[in-house]
Design an enzyme around this catalytic site. Structure first.
Site, mmCIF file in Angstrom:
data_model
loop_
_atom_site.group_PDB
_atom_site.id
_atom_site.type_symbol
_atom_site.label_atom_id
_atom_site.label_comp_id
_atom_site.label_asym_id
_atom_site.label_seq_id
_atom_site.Cartn_x
_atom_site.Cartn_y
_atom_site.Cartn_z
ATOM 1 N N PRO A 67 85.849 73.828 2.344
ATOM 2 C CA PRO A 67 87.007 74.308 1.574
ATOM 3 C C PRO A 67 86.999 75.810 1.258
ATOM 4 O O PRO A 67 88.016 76.476 1.443
ATOM 5 C CB PRO A 67 86.941 73.488 0.281
ATOM 6 C CG PRO A 67 86.156 72.266 0.628
ATOM 7 C CD PRO A 67 85.168 72.700 1.665
ATOM 8 N N LYS A 172 92.815 86.474 9.508
ATOM 9 C CA LYS A 172 93.445 85.246 8.992
ATOM 10 C C LYS A 172 94.231 85.527 7.701
ATOM 11 O O LYS A 172 95.386 85.127 7.564
ATOM 12 C CB LYS A 172 92.348 84.198 8.748
ATOM 13 C CG LYS A 172 92.738 82.981 7.965
ATOM 14 C CD LYS A 172 93.441 81.949 8.784
ATOM 15 C CE LYS A 172 93.897 80.784 7.911
ATOM 16 N NZ LYS A 172 94.739 79.847 8.602
ATOM 17 N N LYS A 247 96.194 79.417 -1.599
ATOM 18 C CA LYS A 247 94.777 79.748 -1.400
ATOM 19 C C LYS A 247 94.646 81.039 -0.567
ATOM 20 O O LYS A 247 93.903 81.960 -0.933
ATOM 21 C CB LYS A 247 94.073 78.600 -0.674
ATOM 22 C CG LYS A 247 92.636 78.938 -0.313
ATOM 23 C CD LYS A 247 91.969 77.960 0.625
ATOM 24 C CE LYS A 247 90.675 78.578 1.149
ATOM 25 N NZ LYS A 247 89.962 77.738 2.089
HETATM 26 P P1 NAD Z 1 89.407 69.266 3.408
HETATM 27 O O1 NAD Z 1 89.252 69.408 1.951
HETATM 28 O O2 NAD Z 1 90.232 68.159 3.980
HETATM 29 O O3 NAD Z 1 87.948 69.164 4.103
HETATM 30 C C1 NAD Z 1 86.809 69.827 3.643
HETATM 31 C C2 NAD Z 1 85.665 68.841 3.733
HETATM 32 O O4 NAD Z 1 84.448 69.517 3.336
HETATM 33 C C3 NAD Z 1 85.810 67.644 2.780
HETATM 34 O O5 NAD Z 1 85.735 66.439 3.529
HETATM 35 C C4 NAD Z 1 84.634 67.779 1.811
HETATM 36 O O6 NAD Z 1 84.084 66.528 1.406
HETATM 37 C C5 NAD Z 1 83.653 68.574 2.653
HETATM 38 N N1 NAD Z 1 82.628 69.266 1.870
HETATM 39 C C6 NAD Z 1 82.790 70.052 0.778
HETATM 40 N N2 NAD Z 1 81.607 70.524 0.360
HETATM 41 C C7 NAD Z 1 80.670 70.005 1.192
HETATM 42 C C8 NAD Z 1 79.262 70.101 1.266
HETATM 43 N N3 NAD Z 1 78.566 70.813 0.379
HETATM 44 N N4 NAD Z 1 78.629 69.432 2.252
HETATM 45 C C9 NAD Z 1 79.323 68.696 3.149
HETATM 46 N N5 NAD Z 1 80.659 68.564 3.124
HETATM 47 C C10 NAD Z 1 81.331 69.209 2.156
HETATM 48 O O7 NAD Z 1 89.962 70.674 3.919
HETATM 49 P P2 NAD Z 1 90.656 71.002 5.338
HETATM 50 O O8 NAD Z 1 92.129 70.868 5.217
HETATM 51 O O9 NAD Z 1 89.933 70.279 6.408
HETATM 52 O O10 NAD Z 1 90.362 72.579 5.426
HETATM 53 C C11 NAD Z 1 89.073 73.061 5.748
HETATM 54 C C12 NAD Z 1 89.153 74.571 5.861
HETATM 55 O O11 NAD Z 1 90.110 74.915 6.884
HETATM 56 C C13 NAD Z 1 89.624 75.270 4.582
HETATM 57 O O12 NAD Z 1 88.890 76.437 4.413
HETATM 58 C C14 NAD Z 1 91.099 75.532 4.858
HETATM 59 O O13 NAD Z 1 91.580 76.644 4.135
HETATM 60 C C15 NAD Z 1 91.090 75.793 6.352
HETATM 61 N N6 NAD Z 1 92.360 75.529 7.028
HETATM 62 C C16 NAD Z 1 93.055 74.384 6.773
HETATM 63 C C17 NAD Z 1 94.263 74.148 7.440
HETATM 64 C C18 NAD Z 1 95.049 72.878 7.183
HETATM 65 O O14 NAD Z 1 96.201 72.807 7.624
HETATM 66 N N7 NAD Z 1 94.488 71.874 6.543
HETATM 67 C C19 NAD Z 1 94.753 75.077 8.373
HETATM 68 C C20 NAD Z 1 93.987 76.215 8.643
HETATM 69 C C21 NAD Z 1 92.795 76.430 7.961
#
Ligand code: NAD
Length: 297
Positions: A67, A172, A247
């Site tokens: 995250p 980004k 964010k």
């Molecule tokens: P998400 O919250 O669905 O997934 C993050 C995962 O990380 C969760 O499953 C959580 O349990 C895990 N996590 C957190 N801390 C952890 C730890 N210490 N050890 C192991 N696992 C841990 O978020 P997402 O939507 O998959 O986004 C991930 C990243 O990608 C973010 O930085 C977001 O800004 C970026 N992003 C997301 C999108 C989108 O459309 N969702 C698009 C571009 C970029």
């Protein structure tokens, strides 16, 4: 060549990326704090791990999709983290969207431990992650970038080298600040057009070939009608949520303060998306800002 990949963070984005790597034939060991997330990844051909350590200790490549900056610092730097347990020579790729300062800090810690590390945030959302069509914006040395390209090409379509460590994150957040500003500008124009009695489709047809043309209008129009696939035609169900946009705008404003760059429109965009959150609409698509501006949310 088949490789061992340790994948940490298999949430909305990570799951599609890990699944595509496994489908390609790589051996993908996954770890996440959520057991449900791990179970979903196992269904997609990945192998479960019960810790960061066991996910990365045999990995040729470690990929993280977490995250925010604090999670990335912890997963790499903690006692049970990547730096202490990855094998020597493993390639480290962080695909999370985080602040530039933390990205540079983690990459410095990596090089102190003789690891090569790339910051490689993505755009393309969960659909791009599932389809393997993400855009990667990468920061790191030429050598690290070239080493990473092969694996990133499995899960992405466009792989850009933006410069040294942290520059992937810089690209980004600058892009997404621009996107947020353009979406608000486009929304204001459509709202004003409506008040002036100008049909949305007519305005769209004119502006898309005139100088107001921009991606927020032509591919993701916030006014319902002109772009059938846009969230505006699905009650603003999120493709890219207002919370995600907020964010990235917050990251852009932290970077503006740190660097002294003047970004008054970025600051205003952040305030508008904060207001959308305060009104309880963080989960809507970011293009729903058009309704916030029209006072009709
Ligand atoms: P998400 O919250 O669905 O997934 C993050 C995962 O990380 C969760 O499953 C959580 O349990 C895990 N996590 C957190 N801390 C952890 C730890 N210490 N050890 C192991 N696992 C841990 O978020 P997402 O939507 O998959 O986004 C991930 C990243 O990608 C973010 O930085 C977001 O800004 C970026 N992003 C997301 C999108 C989108 O459309 N969702 C698009 C571009 C970029």
């Amino acid at each position: 060549m088949m490789q061992n990949i340790g994948f940490i963070g298999i949430g909305n984005m990570g799951i599609g990326m890990a699944a595509n790597l496994a489908k390609f034939g790589h051996r993908v060991r996954v770890f996440d704090l959520s057991k449900d997330a791990i179970a979903r990844a196992v269904e997609q051909g990945c192998t479960a791990s019960d810790s960061v350590k066991s996910a990365v200790e045999n990995a040729d490549i470690v990929i993280t999709m977490l995250p925010a900056g604090a999670h990335v610092l912890a997963v790499y730097g903690d006692e049970g983290g990547v730096f202490n347990h990855a094998k020597s020579g493993a390639l480290l790729i962080d695909c999370s969207t985080i602040d530039v300062e933390t990205a540079r800090k983690v990459s410095k810690l990596a090089s102190d431990k003789s690891f090569e590390m790339l910051d490689a945030p993505v755009s393309g959302g969960t659909i791009g992650a599932a389809q393997g069509t993400l855009t990667f914006m990468c920061g790191g040395s030429d050598n690290t970038f070239n080493r990473s390209k092969q694996v990133l090409e499995i899960i992405g379509e466009n792989i850009f080298h933006a410069g040294a460590s942290g520059n992937g994150q810089a690209a980004k957040i600058c892009n997404n600040m621009l996107l947020g500003i353009c979406m608000i500008g486009t929304s204001e124009a459509f709202n004003l057009a409506e008040k002036l009695g100008l049909d949305a489709q007519v305005f769209f047809d004119i502006s898309k070939t005139a100088s107001g043309q921009n991606w927020s209008m032509t591919s993701y129009c916030p006014a319902p009608g002109p772009v059938p696939k846009a969230p505006s035609n699905k009650d603003y169900a999120a493709g890219f949520s207002a919370a995600m946009m907020l964010k990235d705008l917050r990251l852009s404003q932290e970077a503006s303060i740190q660097t002294g760059a003047s970004t008054p429109l970025g600051a205003r965009a952040k305030a508008l998306y904060e207001l959308m959150g305060e009104q309880g609409h963080s989960d809507l698509d970011f293009s729903a800002v058009i309704k916030l501006l029209a006072d009709s949310l």
